[in-house]
Design a protein around this motif. Structure first.
Motif, mmCIF file in Angstrom:
data_model
loop_
_atom_site.group_PDB
_atom_site.id
_atom_site.type_symbol
_atom_site.label_atom_id
_atom_site.label_comp_id
_atom_site.label_asym_id
_atom_site.label_seq_id
_atom_site.Cartn_x
_atom_site.Cartn_y
_atom_site.Cartn_z
ATOM 1 N N ILE A 92 0.855 -1.188 0.000
ATOM 2 C CA ILE A 92 0.000 0.000 0.000
ATOM 3 C C ILE A 92 0.889 1.236 0.000
ATOM 4 O O ILE A 92 1.841 1.346 0.779
ATOM 5 C CB ILE A 92 -0.990 -0.014 1.182
ATOM 6 N N PHE A 93 0.559 2.154 -0.896
ATOM 7 C CA PHE A 93 1.330 3.376 -1.098
ATOM 8 C C PHE A 93 0.454 4.587 -0.788
ATOM 9 O O PHE A 93 -0.766 4.558 -0.985
ATOM 10 C CB PHE A 93 1.818 3.469 -2.542
ATOM 11 N N TRP A 101 5.196 9.086 -4.154
ATOM 12 C CA TRP A 101 4.558 7.981 -3.449
ATOM 13 C C TRP A 101 5.492 7.390 -2.394
ATOM 14 O O TRP A 101 6.675 7.192 -2.651
ATOM 15 C CB TRP A 101 4.157 6.877 -4.432
ATOM 16 N N LYS A 102 4.935 7.108 -1.232
ATOM 17 C CA LYS A 102 5.662 6.383 -0.186
ATOM 18 C C LYS A 102 4.937 5.072 0.098
ATOM 19 O O LYS A 102 3.701 5.058 0.229
ATOM 20 C CB LYS A 102 5.719 7.183 1.115
ATOM 21 N N GLN A 103 5.700 3.983 0.189
ATOM 22 C CA GLN A 103 5.088 2.748 0.639
ATOM 23 C C GLN A 103 4.956 2.800 2.154
ATOM 24 O O GLN A 103 5.935 3.027 2.864
ATOM 25 C CB GLN A 103 5.897 1.522 0.218
ATOM 26 N N ILE A 104 3.734 2.583 2.645
ATOM 27 C CA ILE A 104 3.487 2.674 4.087
ATOM 28 C C ILE A 104 3.306 1.303 4.721
ATOM 29 O O ILE A 104 3.026 1.201 5.916
ATOM 30 C CB ILE A 104 2.269 3.568 4.396
ATOM 31 N N GLY A 105 3.466 0.245 3.923
ATOM 32 C CA GLY A 105 3.346 -1.099 4.459
ATOM 33 C C GLY A 105 2.676 -2.027 3.476
ATOM 34 O O GLY A 105 2.721 -1.827 2.253
ATOM 35 N N HIS A 106 2.068 -3.080 4.022
ATOM 36 C CA HIS A 106 1.293 -4.048 3.251
ATOM 37 C C HIS A 106 -0.053 -4.256 3.934
ATOM 38 O O HIS A 106 -0.129 -4.269 5.166
ATOM 39 C CB HIS A 106 2.016 -5.389 3.155
ATOM 40 N N VAL A 107 -1.087 -4.444 3.145
ATOM 41 C CA VAL A 107 -2.417 -4.664 3.715
ATOM 42 C C VAL A 107 -2.482 -6.020 4.416
ATOM 43 O O VAL A 107 -3.005 -6.151 5.523
ATOM 44 C CB VAL A 107 -3.506 -4.556 2.629
ATOM 45 N N LEU A 108 -1.946 -7.047 3.757
ATOM 46 C CA LEU A 108 -2.004 -8.413 4.291
ATOM 47 C C LEU A 108 -0.611 -8.797 4.776
ATOM 48 O O LEU A 108 0.224 -9.296 4.017
ATOM 49 C CB LEU A 108 -2.500 -9.386 3.216
ATOM 50 N N ASP A 109 -0.348 -8.562 6.036
ATOM 51 C CA ASP A 109 0.997 -8.780 6.567
ATOM 52 C C ASP A 109 1.051 -9.841 7.661
ATOM 53 O O ASP A 109 2.073 -9.989 8.336
ATOM 54 C CB ASP A 109 1.583 -7.461 7.088
ATOM 55 N N TYR A 401 10.508 -1.971 2.897
ATOM 56 C CA TYR A 401 9.289 -2.615 2.403
ATOM 57 C C TYR A 401 9.464 -3.263 1.035
ATOM 58 O O TYR A 401 8.666 -4.118 0.643
ATOM 59 C CB TYR A 401 8.149 -1.605 2.323
ATOM 60 N N ARG A 402 10.483 -2.850 0.288
ATOM 61 C CA ARG A 402 10.680 -3.428 -1.043
ATOM 62 C C ARG A 402 11.168 -4.877 -0.981
ATOM 63 O O ARG A 402 11.077 -5.605 -1.966
ATOM 64 C CB ARG A 402 11.654 -2.567 -1.852
ATOM 65 N N TRP A 403 11.688 -5.284 0.159
ATOM 66 C CA TRP A 403 12.104 -6.680 0.338
ATOM 67 C C TRP A 403 10.881 -7.521 0.700
ATOM 68 O O TRP A 403 10.134 -7.177 1.597
ATOM 69 C CB TRP A 403 13.137 -6.791 1.446
#
Length: 580
Positions: A92-93, A101-109, A401-403
């Motif tokens: 999620i960005f 855009w910044k990635q702020i995480g993942h919805v399904l983590d 987060y890219r990993w």
């Protein structure tokens, strides 16, 4: 290439059933330590087209970020994409301006949200939609999860920065679900589905169906389902793979936008209009409103497969914009970077919206939206695009987060410190349909290098560590260090599945004895379809192993599926490749 693998595996039951436990590590203490990671992209399109003030690059998300969906609350934009069997799922960005855009995480983590441990890489999460409901101040993410017995699901949050709920299963078939919240508080789910039993007219014939949705119980209302698109824009022309539907409301009218033609060379975006959310819907006379399918195969800076779009009102509250997927093939028409996220302004001055310059060959640059003055890509935590270098010494304490992992949490096999990244190897190798102890980074350029230093001494032939280039469990390269007898070896292995078969053929391209008295530098360098794997035992002099090899097996037109090439730092305690 067959143009739509996704729709063809609806109802597909995964054939692989490997069980996995997070404790399934090797008992060996020989865990490799990776340091000084560097990814560097150097595509000609960016050197030939430098940015001028007021410009930004398209795509906005390079690499395997397909099926984008976007929503807005106030001045805040949020965007998500598909992730299939990658873990965590659904990045999620956030943006304030549609440019930065910044990635702020993942919805399904969490594993409770995402069970992909025994599915092929192209199963898992398909076509998520993110949507803000102003009626109850809640964000929703709805998707199809082809694994874990989930099916169609929805998760919710009041704040995307604070995590999402566990999945709520939805009781309907089909794929590509999306929500629509009307001004009067009523809610609907729209999705792609098979036609009624016995009514399929031809291969690729699909329908769009709508249900009323109860936001208090998060359930569809039984008996409210209705087919609102039968086959596509013009059934007499036998349209294929109508999917990815979204409903928008403007000036009291309802607009249904869908992808049509399959997520390949005939991909497009089409639009319909109605006085009621449940139809009847009338197609625009000028469909499609976005496609790249009519242009010569050989063209400069080719963008293709455009479609699967979502619309949002821009920062000036006047101009609309649309995000969508497309690919940028290399000079041999390979799509190793996968399906990426693009954006275009949308002209909605007439009755129907049309993507500006979406029906002519796309350009690599765009003008910023009105009022946006600064391009911060790659700065202050904003996502990089264009040509860039990404370095990581893994000492930050929090993984970038890219990993990502594959089929399971990264935290199950990694630890980071000032000494670098330690990977504790699973007793599973990269060719198995199981979680692998591999940390992945998406290939984002046609011309790039990917390198890291590894400190490692395998204890047996079962142990191997190094780097991988992976399109799937059936199509990949492994460049790693292992042991044979009393000697250490470095090897390059190519694995490729056989056409229309589950059989896989693995071959050692080359191998050599190696001195491990010091850490070894491993490098993958690619220029279009040409890939080279090399190593250095002194940090300066590199030896190429196996010469130049083809990147063909890292492209979806050869390997199939939906992912782009993933580049990984890899360790296994279940190696079955013997140096020659």
């Amino acid at each position: 290439m067959k143009t739509n693998f996704k729709s063809k595996i609806v109802g597909f039951t995964v054939l692989f059933t490997g069980l996995f436990s997070a404790t399934a590590f090797s008992q060996s203490t020989n865990s490799p330590v990776f340091t000084n990671f560097v990814y560097e992209g150097n595509d000609k399109v960016y050197t030939d087209n430098p940015l001028k003030p007021g410009e930004f690059y398209n795509p906005i998300l390079q690499g395997c970020y397909p099926d984008p969906s976007i929503t807005r609350k106030g001045d805040d934009y949020y965007l998500v994409t598909s992730t299939f069997a990658m873990f965590p799922g659904v990045p999620i960005f956030h943006s304030k301006d549609l440019v930065n855009w910044k990635q702020i995480g993942h919805v399904l983590d969490r594993v409770s949200q995402l069970e992909v441990h025994d599915c092929g890489i192209s199963a898992g999460i398909y076509a998520p939609q993110i949507l803000y409901n102003k009626n109850n101040d809640t964000f929703y993410m709805i998707t199809t999860e082809f694994s874990g017995g989930f099916g169609n699901i929805v998760v919710k949050t009041k704040d995307p920065l604070k995590g999402w709920s566990d999945p709520i299963k939805l009781d309907f078939n089909g794929i590509d679900p999306s929500l629509f919240f009307d001004d009067n508080g009523k809610a609907y789910i729209i999705h792609n589905d098979a036609p009624d039993k016995g009514k399929e007219l031809y291969n690729g014939y699909r329908v769009i169906k709508i249900w009323e949705y109860d936001v208090t119980t998060d359930k569809i209302i039984p008996g409210t389902d209705k087919i609102i698109v039968d086959g596509g824009v013009d059934l007499s022309k036998k349209p294929i793979w109508i999917e990815a539907p979204h409903i928008y409301k403007k000036d009291g009218k309802y607009y249904l936008m869908c992808a049509e033609g399959g997520t390949g060379g005939w991909h497009s975006e089409v639009i319909f209009k109605s006085d009621n959310p449940k139809g009847p819907y009338v197609p625009a006379p000028s469909n499609p409103i976005l496609t790249q399918r009519h242009f010569p195969k050989e063209r400069v800076n080719k963008v293709d497969w455009a479609g699967h779009a979502d619309l949002v009102l821009g920062p000036d509250n006047k101009k609309y914009y649309g995000v969508f997927l497309a690919v940028r093939p290399n000079d041999k028409q390979r799509v190793n970077t996968g399906r990426e996220t693009f954006i275009l302004p949308v002209d909605w001055s007439g009755e129907f919206p049309v993507f500006e310059n979406g029906l002519v060959p796309m350009e690599p640059k765009l003008k910023m939206p009105a009022g946006v003055t600064e391009n911060k890509a790659g700065q202050d935590g904003f996502f990089s695009n264009g040509n860039f270098t990404f370095k990581d010494d893994f000492s930050a304490g929090k993984l970038d987060y890219r990993w990502i992992g594959l089929r399971g949490p990264r935290e199950d096999f990694i630890s980071t410190s000032k000494q670098g990244l330690k990977i504790k190897p699973f007793e599973a190798n990269i060719k198995e349909v199981k979680p692998t102890s591999t940390l992945f980074y998406r290939q984002m350029h046609k011309t790039f290098s990917f390198s890291a230093t590894i400190d490692y001494k395998p204890a047996s032939e079962k142990e191997l560590a190094g780097i991988v280039a992976l399109q799937s469990e059936r199509f990949n390269y492994v460049f790693g260090i292992t042991k044979k007898g009393a000697d250490y070896y470095i090897l390059l292995e190519r694995t490729a599945g056989k056409f229309r078969s589950r059989e896989v053929e693995s071959k050692v391209v080359a191998s050599a004895k190696i001195d491990l008295s010091k850490p070894v530098r491993l490098q993958l360098a690619a220029n279009g379809d040409d890939y080279q794997f090399s190593y250095s035992t002194n940090g300066t002099d590199f030896v190429t192993l196996g010469g130049t090899v083809s990147g063909d097996i890292l492209s979806t037109d050869v390997a199939g599926g939906f992912t782009g090439c993933l580049l990984g730092l890899y360790a296994t305690a279940a190696n079955n490749t013997i140096p020659e």
